[in-house]
Design an enzyme around this catalytic site. Structure first.
Site, mmCIF file in Angstrom:
data_model
loop_
_atom_site.group_PDB
_atom_site.id
_atom_site.type_symbol
_atom_site.label_atom_id
_atom_site.label_comp_id
_atom_site.label_asym_id
_atom_site.label_seq_id
_atom_site.Cartn_x
_atom_site.Cartn_y
_atom_site.Cartn_z
ATOM 1 N N SER A 13 -8.701 1.069 4.848
ATOM 2 C CA SER A 13 -8.657 1.761 3.616
ATOM 3 C C SER A 13 -9.689 1.058 2.565
ATOM 4 C CB SER A 13 -7.458 1.959 3.107
ATOM 5 O OG SER A 13 -6.766 0.835 2.567
ATOM 6 N N LYS A 14 -9.548 -0.202 2.606
ATOM 7 C CA LYS A 14 -10.317 -1.429 1.674
ATOM 8 C C LYS A 14 -11.860 -1.194 2.141
ATOM 9 C CE LYS A 14 -7.159 -2.473 -1.081
ATOM 10 N NZ LYS A 14 -7.126 -2.164 -2.666
ATOM 11 N N SER A 57 2.289 -2.184 -13.464
ATOM 12 C CA SER A 57 3.863 -2.637 -13.606
ATOM 13 C C SER A 57 4.147 -4.024 -13.250
ATOM 14 C CB SER A 57 4.729 -1.562 -13.111
ATOM 15 O OG SER A 57 4.450 -1.526 -11.594
ATOM 16 N N SER A 75 -10.630 -4.282 -4.568
ATOM 17 C CA SER A 75 -10.684 -4.212 -2.927
ATOM 18 C C SER A 75 -9.749 -5.431 -2.436
ATOM 19 C CB SER A 75 -12.002 -4.164 -2.636
ATOM 20 O OG SER A 75 -12.077 -4.112 -1.062
ATOM 21 N N GLY A 128 2.443 -7.566 -10.623
ATOM 22 C CA GLY A 128 1.325 -8.382 -9.807
ATOM 23 C C GLY A 128 -0.065 -8.342 -10.626
ATOM 24 N N TYR A 146 -4.710 -0.911 6.461
ATOM 25 C CA TYR A 146 -5.030 -1.240 5.024
ATOM 26 C C TYR A 146 -6.417 -1.711 5.034
ATOM 27 C CZ TYR A 146 -4.819 -4.505 0.964
ATOM 28 O OH TYR A 146 -5.100 -5.265 0.128
HETATM 29 N N1 LIG Z 1 -1.404 -9.678 -3.408
HETATM 30 C C1 LIG Z 1 -2.497 -9.753 -2.721
HETATM 31 O O1 LIG Z 1 -2.494 -10.765 -1.975
HETATM 32 C C2 LIG Z 1 -3.607 -8.880 -2.907
HETATM 33 C C3 LIG Z 1 -4.922 -9.400 -2.121
HETATM 34 C C4 LIG Z 1 -6.089 -8.770 -1.998
HETATM 35 C C5 LIG Z 1 -5.919 -7.638 -2.718
HETATM 36 N N2 LIG Z 1 -5.035 -6.960 -3.297
HETATM 37 C C6 LIG Z 1 -4.901 -5.502 -4.092
HETATM 38 O O2 LIG Z 1 -4.525 -5.760 -5.278
HETATM 39 C C7 LIG Z 1 -3.870 -4.440 -5.835
HETATM 40 C C8 LIG Z 1 -2.627 -4.843 -6.579
HETATM 41 O O3 LIG Z 1 -1.861 -5.453 -5.514
HETATM 42 P P1 LIG Z 1 -0.704 -6.382 -6.143
HETATM 43 O O4 LIG Z 1 -0.541 -7.568 -5.419
HETATM 44 O O5 LIG Z 1 -0.485 -6.358 -7.720
HETATM 45 O O6 LIG Z 1 0.619 -5.540 -5.615
HETATM 46 P P2 LIG Z 1 2.175 -5.264 -6.153
HETATM 47 O O7 LIG Z 1 2.709 -6.437 -7.072
HETATM 48 O O8 LIG Z 1 2.966 -4.592 -4.969
HETATM 49 O O9 LIG Z 1 1.669 -3.960 -7.296
HETATM 50 C C9 LIG Z 1 1.290 -2.652 -6.911
HETATM 51 C C10 LIG Z 1 0.884 -1.916 -8.005
HETATM 52 O O10 LIG Z 1 0.372 -0.549 -7.712
HETATM 53 C C11 LIG Z 1 1.262 0.502 -8.268
HETATM 54 N N3 LIG Z 1 1.315 1.497 -7.209
HETATM 55 C C12 LIG Z 1 1.422 1.570 -5.913
HETATM 56 N N4 LIG Z 1 1.413 2.962 -5.331
HETATM 57 C C13 LIG Z 1 0.913 3.853 -6.293
HETATM 58 C C14 LIG Z 1 0.414 5.167 -6.427
HETATM 59 N N5 LIG Z 1 0.806 5.855 -5.396
HETATM 60 N N6 LIG Z 1 0.355 5.437 -7.759
HETATM 61 C C15 LIG Z 1 0.238 4.638 -8.925
HETATM 62 N N7 LIG Z 1 0.393 3.436 -8.884
HETATM 63 C C16 LIG Z 1 0.764 2.855 -7.728
HETATM 64 C C17 LIG Z 1 2.401 -0.054 -8.345
HETATM 65 O O11 LIG Z 1 2.891 0.535 -9.458
HETATM 66 P P3 LIG Z 1 4.406 1.588 -9.541
HETATM 67 O O12 LIG Z 1 5.266 0.996 -8.236
HETATM 68 O O13 LIG Z 1 5.181 0.776 -10.594
HETATM 69 O O14 LIG Z 1 4.280 2.967 -9.702
HETATM 70 C C18 LIG Z 1 2.168 -1.762 -8.867
HETATM 71 O O15 LIG Z 1 2.128 -1.529 -10.183
HETATM 72 C C19 LIG Z 1 -3.642 -3.649 -4.473
HETATM 73 O O16 LIG Z 1 -4.600 -2.903 -4.686
HETATM 74 C C20 LIG Z 1 -3.725 -4.798 -3.226
HETATM 75 O O17 LIG Z 1 -4.538 -3.992 -2.146
HETATM 76 C C21 LIG Z 1 -3.724 -7.784 -3.338
#
Ligand SMILES: NC(=O)c1ccc[n+]([C@@H]2O[C@H](COP(=O)([O-])OP(=O)(O)OC[C@H]3O[C@@H](n4cnc5c(N)ncnc54)[C@H](OP(=O)(O)O)[C@@H]3O)[C@@H](O)[C@H]2O)c1
Length: 267
Positions: A147-148, A13, A130, A15, A144
């Site tokens: 978990s990763k 949805s 991850s 990111g 966090y």
């Molecule tokens: N941003 C960073 O700096 C970063 C760095 C390293 C890794 N990551 C990893 O990248 C991934 C995406 O992060 P992002 O930065 O894109 O975060 P984000 O913008 O907050 O997006 C998170 C996404 O996860 C979904 N989500 C959360 N809980 C859920 C659940 N219980 N069931 C199904 N969907 C769920 C949300 O969907 P809905 O709310 O629409 O259901 C949303 O689409 C994560 O695994 C995060 O740990 C992020």
């Protein structure tokens, strides 16, 4: 005509997940992205379906829907996740459970639902998102990071187990990426006053380092690279700086690494 490849991306949805869905749809994949509230999002060139990765019935319904429509799943991208911004001591067991329910068991739910399909097909790709936090923990994200780390061990082991079925498992380890991730972090219900100074210091530091975050497109390009690779590796980073960080974490002596982390975080 060659059949279009089908990919299922959790958490599309916003990111990283949204960027990956858009890019793969442009590349010609048949893309299914997910959200817990799909009605709130409109998409072009790909379909959004409902999924809560913490709910077994929701996982089954989501995978069944893709199978009913397409009859196959060539790639699963486990991206859904969130951060718990709490010092190790202050998080409650329920908060930690919720973190693992999404970031770790959520991935397991998805793999358990999709692996039989991939085995039947004689192959497939699983890519787990991850983080550099899957290699090293930094405050205030102990749980966090845990978990990763769990996701890394799971992916590395599963890769060995399912290779015999032609299924390739890879991990992408993004560093700081521009998204709503930081706005969406869960906060501890009972913050400990003893950590307030460090909390404030890290908050100010976070505001300064936000500028260094890379755009989501670099993660999507990395996913594209993984999916196009004939023999994908286990681990992928997304930028040169992240690559350097990951290698330093693995190769520097522990004392030097911790000194460096304290310097970077001003601890
Ligand atoms: N941003 C960073 O700096 C970063 C760095 C390293 C890794 N990551 C990893 O990248 C991934 C995406 O992060 P992002 O930065 O894109 O975060 P984000 O913008 O907050 O997006 C998170 C996404 O996860 C979904 N989500 C959360 N809980 C859920 C659940 N219980 N069931 C199904 N969907 C769920 C949300 O969907 P809905 O709310 O629409 O259901 C949303 O689409 C994560 O695994 C995060 O740990 C992020």
């Amino acid at each position: 005509m060659a059949q279009r490849q089908v990919v299922l991306i959790t958490g599309a949805s916003m990111g990283l997940g949204h960027e990956m869905a858009e890019m793969l749809a442009r590349d010609g994949w048949t893309v299914y992205g997910t959200s817990r509230e799909p009605e709130n999002y409109s998409t072009h060139g790909w379909r959004m379906i409902e999924l809560d990765v913490t709910d077994g019935a929701s996982v089954r319904a989501c995978v069944d829907e893709v199978m009913q429509r397409e009859g196959r799943i060539d790639a699963l991208v486990n991206n859904a996740g969130y951060g718990l911004s709490a010092f190790a001591e202050e998080a409650t067991v329920d908060e930690i459970r919720a973190q693992f329910d999404t970031n770790y068991l959520g991935v397991h739910h998805m793999c358990q639902a999709v692996l039989p399909i991939m085995r039947e097909q004689g192959g497939g790709r699983i890519v787990n998102i991850s983080s550099l936090s899957g290699l090293i923990g930094t405050p205030p994200s102990a749980h966090y990071s845990a978990s990763k780390h769990a996701l890394e061990a799971y992916s590395q082991t599963m890769r060995l187990e399912v290779a015999q079925f032609g299924i390739r498992v890879s991990i992408i380890e993004p560093g700081l990426t521009k998204s709503a991730f930081r706005e969406n972090v869960a906060k501890p219900a009972e913050p400990l006053a003893a950590y307030d100074d460090l909390r404030e210091h890290l908050r100010e530091q976070g505001v300064r380092t936000e500028k260094l975050a890379h755009p989501t497109v670099v993660v999507a390009r990395t996913l594209r690279r993984v999916l196009r690779a004939r023999s994908p590796r286990l681990r992928y980073t997304c930028t040169r700086l992240d690559w350097l960080g990951a290698h330093l974490i693995c190769w520097l002596p522990e004392g030097v690494m911790h000194w460096l982390v304290r310097k970077v975080f001003g601890l």
